[in-house]
Design an enzyme around this catalytic site. Structure first.
Site, PDB file in Angstrom:
ATOM      1  N   HIS A 298       0.857  -1.192   0.000  1.00  0.00           N
ATOM      2  CA  HIS A 298       0.000   0.000   0.000  1.00  0.00           C
ATOM      3  C   HIS A 298       0.891   1.239   0.000  1.00  0.00           C
ATOM      4  O   HIS A 298       1.879   1.304   0.732  1.00  0.00           O
ATOM      5  CB  HIS A 298      -0.897  -0.024   1.251  1.00  0.00           C
TER       6      HIS A 298
ATOM      7  N   HIS B 265       2.422  10.795  -1.198  1.00  0.00           N
ATOM      8  CA  HIS B 265       1.591  10.396  -0.056  1.00  0.00           C
ATOM      9  C   HIS B 265       1.879  11.409   1.048  1.00  0.00           C
ATOM     10  O   HIS B 265       2.811  11.260   1.819  1.00  0.00           O
ATOM     11  CB  HIS B 265       1.915   8.972   0.417  1.00  0.00           C
TER      12      HIS B 265
END
Length: 321
Positions: free
Chosen positions: A42, A116
């Protein structure tokens, strides 16, 4: 099979699963890839986040981008992987969650990065080239690359950026790309000499070589128990037999409201530590749940830790028991 290391031997795990797909029992070579259990990471590029970049998320912290301490806090809670892409591949990870972004005012109009919370240091072209090199050296290992989010793709340049990126992907991976038509198996991919599946989450993706968005189930919580409950609910609703790829995300998710302060203000904690505390429980749940509801791609934070890859790959062997 020879790829199962002794418990706790992290170095052996990193090498023992390098060729795990090619070592699967022959009975699994002809079943759809949708029916295999495949380990994934992820936010796969979050190990590479640049503390000197501006803050992309959370929105509440964007205005503090110029403050080093703010960027440091975001970095502590945005890192979900600790090994680079090549080491993730070597460890046995086969699905990659790749979130794309363009930096505003970049002098190169087509240069892209990953993101991110912050931007990465390494650009998309470099990382995809590294993945392509690895794929060429391991033709029996099937890789699934999921490109999504596309931050900074402003409306006036959106179509051009997508067209350029999709064309670049086609050119880079070439004949290794598995077309989205049909039901791929290991046997099919090996016979056709194709081992890269690219999922591209864009509504105008008309390329037959690029797959559409892969459904990603996750708990949207920091509580591992609630993650398990949410995933159970989604798995029960998923039609069977599976006719497409889907992901069970074991990842924990920070709150988007003021509740985030409960975590990011912990001076002696960070996201990797939280994951390390929760992952053993989630892996035990995976073992128990797989006997009730088969799972396809299973994605995790810190995917090279705590026997994650070994646990997921073993689910395939359990199917033969």
């Amino acid at each position: 099979m020879t790829m199962f290391p002794g418990k706790g031997r992290r170095k052996r795990e990193a090498t023992g699963y390098k060729e795990w797909m090619s070592q699967l029992p022959s009975e699994l070579h002809s079943i759809p890839l949708f029916h295999l259990s495949i380990p994934g990471s992820h936010d796969s590029m979050s190990y590479d986040l640049d503390i000197n970049s501006s803050i992309l998320e959370p929105d509440r912290l964007k205005k503090f981008s110029r403050i080093y301490c703010a960027r440091k806090i975001v970095l502590k809670w945005a890192i979900t992987q600790e090994e680079n892409i090549t080491k993730q591949l070597d460890s046995g990870v086969r699905y990659f969650d790749l979130r794309i972004a363009r930096k505003p005012n970049d002098t190169d109009p087509t240069r892209l990065y990953f993101h991110h919370g912050l931007y990465t240091r390494t650009d998309v072209k470099t990382v995809l080239s590294n993945i392509n090199d690895w794929a060429e050296g391991h033709p029996k290992e099937i890789l699934i690359l999921a490109l999504s989010h596309f931050k900074g793709f402003d409306k006036n340049i959106e179509k051009q950026l997508h067209a350029h990126l999709m064309s670049s992907i086609k050119s880079l991976f070439g004949s290794k790309l598995v077309p989205r038509k049909g039901t791929p198996t290991l046997k099919y991919c090996w016979e056709k000499k194709k081992n890269v599946i690219v999922s591209y989450d864009y509504r105008f993706n008309h390329y037959p070589e690029l797959w559409g968005k892969i459904k990603y189930y996750y708990g949207n919580t920091m509580n591992p128990i609630n993650v398990e409950t949410k995933l159970c609910q989604e798995l029960e609703k998923t039609p069977k037999p599976f006719k497409s790829f889907f992901v069970c995300g074991l990842n924990l998710t920070l709150p988007e409201n003021i509740g985030i302060l409960k975590y990011i203000l912990r001076l002696c904690d960070n996201f990797p530590n939280v994951i390390h505390r929760s992952l053993p429980r989630l892996l035990q749940w995976i073992k128990e749940q797989a006997s009730k509801t088969p799972m396809n791609i299973i994605a995790s934070d810190m995917a090279t830790r705590d026997q994650f890859v070994a646990t997921v790959v073993q689910l395939n062997i359990s199917k033969q028991a």
